[in-house]
Scaffold this motif. Structure first.
Motif, PDB file in Angstrom:
ATOM      1  N   ALA A  35      14.988  39.512  80.499  1.00 18.11           N
ATOM      2  CA  ALA A  35      14.306  40.808  80.366  1.00 18.11           C
ATOM      3  C   ALA A  35      14.999  41.626  79.281  1.00 18.11           C
ATOM      4  O   ALA A  35      16.201  41.496  79.061  1.00 18.11           O
ATOM      5  N   VAL A  41      19.222  42.332  75.965  1.00 16.41           N
ATOM      6  CA  VAL A  41      18.495  41.261  76.659  1.00 16.41           C
ATOM      7  C   VAL A  41      19.432  40.617  77.678  1.00 16.41           C
ATOM      8  O   VAL A  41      20.506  40.122  77.323  1.00 16.41           O
ATOM      9  N   VAL A  53      10.273  39.759  74.814  1.00 20.66           N
ATOM     10  CA  VAL A  53      11.647  39.299  75.024  1.00 20.66           C
ATOM     11  C   VAL A  53      12.058  38.320  73.924  1.00 20.66           C
ATOM     12  O   VAL A  53      13.163  38.403  73.382  1.00 20.66           O
ATOM     13  N   ASN A 113      19.116  38.210  81.454  1.00 22.41           N
ATOM     14  CA  ASN A 113      18.340  37.528  82.499  1.00 22.41           C
ATOM     15  C   ASN A 113      16.842  37.479  82.211  1.00 22.41           C
ATOM     16  O   ASN A 113      16.019  37.721  83.091  1.00 22.41           O
ATOM     17  N   THR A 150      11.974  48.789  80.360  1.00 22.45           N
ATOM     18  CA  THR A 150      12.422  47.472  80.809  1.00 22.45           C
ATOM     19  C   THR A 150      11.221  46.538  80.731  1.00 22.45           C
ATOM     20  O   THR A 150      10.199  46.793  81.367  1.00 22.45           O
ATOM     21  N   VAL A 151      11.350  45.485  79.926  1.00 18.57           N
ATOM     22  CA  VAL A 151      10.216  44.611  79.630  1.00 18.57           C
ATOM     23  C   VAL A 151      10.571  43.161  79.959  1.00 18.57           C
ATOM     24  O   VAL A 151      11.606  42.659  79.520  1.00 18.57           O
ATOM     25  N   SER A 152       9.691  42.506  80.722  1.00 19.73           N
ATOM     26  CA  SER A 152       9.887  41.078  81.009  1.00 19.73           C
ATOM     27  C   SER A 152       8.818  40.221  80.326  1.00 19.73           C
ATOM     28  O   SER A 152       8.804  39.001  80.493  1.00 19.73           O
ATOM     29  N   ASP A 153       7.930  40.864  79.551  1.00 22.39           N
ATOM     30  CA  ASP A 153       6.894  40.151  78.814  1.00 22.39           C
ATOM     31  C   ASP A 153       7.550  39.120  77.896  1.00 22.39           C
ATOM     32  O   ASP A 153       8.428  39.451  77.088  1.00 22.39           O
ATOM     33  N   SER A 196       8.649  50.755  84.700  1.00 23.92           N
ATOM     34  CA  SER A 196       9.052  50.038  83.485  1.00 23.92           C
ATOM     35  C   SER A 196       9.325  50.980  82.310  1.00 23.92           C
ATOM     36  O   SER A 196       9.892  50.564  81.308  1.00 23.92           O
ATOM     37  N   THR A 242      15.856  45.463  77.796  1.00 21.65           N
ATOM     38  CA  THR A 242      15.930  46.906  78.006  1.00 21.65           C
ATOM     39  C   THR A 242      15.994  47.544  76.626  1.00 21.65           C
ATOM     40  O   THR A 242      16.872  47.220  75.821  1.00 21.65           O
TER      41      THR A 242
END
Length: 199
Positions: free
Chosen positions: A9, A5, A91, A7, A84-87, A69, A11
């Motif tokens: 987001a 994790v 997160v 910033n 890569t997840v920004s949900d 993603s 991975t």
């Protein structure tokens, strides 16, 4: 499975399934059986579908291959994924170390069954269509679920699998978030000194 994790987001990468490795026992209308995915089945599936979806617990869509993603490939071990997840929910679960593993949804195109004496049948998935891979927050004990859908009098069976032996050790690398108060410099004592000097 490695989870990092940074910033805001996450991975997430690791093996979704190891090819040629037998599952834990699965039960359906045929009774109990063991299952494995043949080498090359994932590679062929990815050639047929170049936009596999990334989902959370097989429900909510988080992205896909085309939006960048999700990366998928079959190597000499099995199906490898990098997402890569920004949900925000995913997160937060990653930060709390509550993500458990991978799963994948597929439709069988070709399989074979091997019957052995005093042993469960062994199903080999030779050709499949992979529609999605999922990040799980539930424990993946080779989850075996099936959803039947009817289309033009033919039964279309969507199956979901998760293999905990593919996930292996969970490795977390979490960037510590600082409290907003810590991030703001506190210059009050300098203001107090300047006020006294000016008085």
């Amino acid at each position: 499975m490695k989870i990092e994790v940074r910033n805001g987001a996450a991975t997430i990468e690791g093996y979704v399934n190891v090819t040629e490795r037998l599952s834990k026992p699965i039960r359906d209308v045929r009774g109990q059986f063991l299952e494995k995915v043949a080498t090359g089945a994932f590679n062929s599936a990815l050639q047929r579908n170049d936009n596999v979806e990334l989902r959370f617990n097989h429900r909510r869509k988080l992205g896909d291959q085309q939006d960048g993603s999700l990366e998928l490939r079959e190597d000499n071990i099995g199906l490898y994924a990098k997402a890569t997840v920004s949900d925000a929910e995913v997160v937060k679960l990653a930060e709390a170390r509550k993500l458990k593993g991978w799963s994948f949804g597929f439709r069988k195109l070709e399989d074979s069954w091997d019957k052995q004496e005093n042993m469960p049948e062994i199903r080999t998935l030779k050709a499949i269509d992979v529609s999605e891979v999922s990040i799980l927050s539930i424990t993946p004990a080779y989850i075996a679920t099936s959803i039947s859908m009817r289309a033009d009098e033919c039964e279309d069976l969507l199956e979901c699998r998760s293999n905990e032996t593919a996930t292996g050790t969970l490795e977390y690398d979490i960037e510590e978030r600082k409290d907003e108060e810590e991030e703001k410099p506190n210059n009050q004592k300098y203001h107090d000194i300047l006020t006294k000097l000016n008085a």
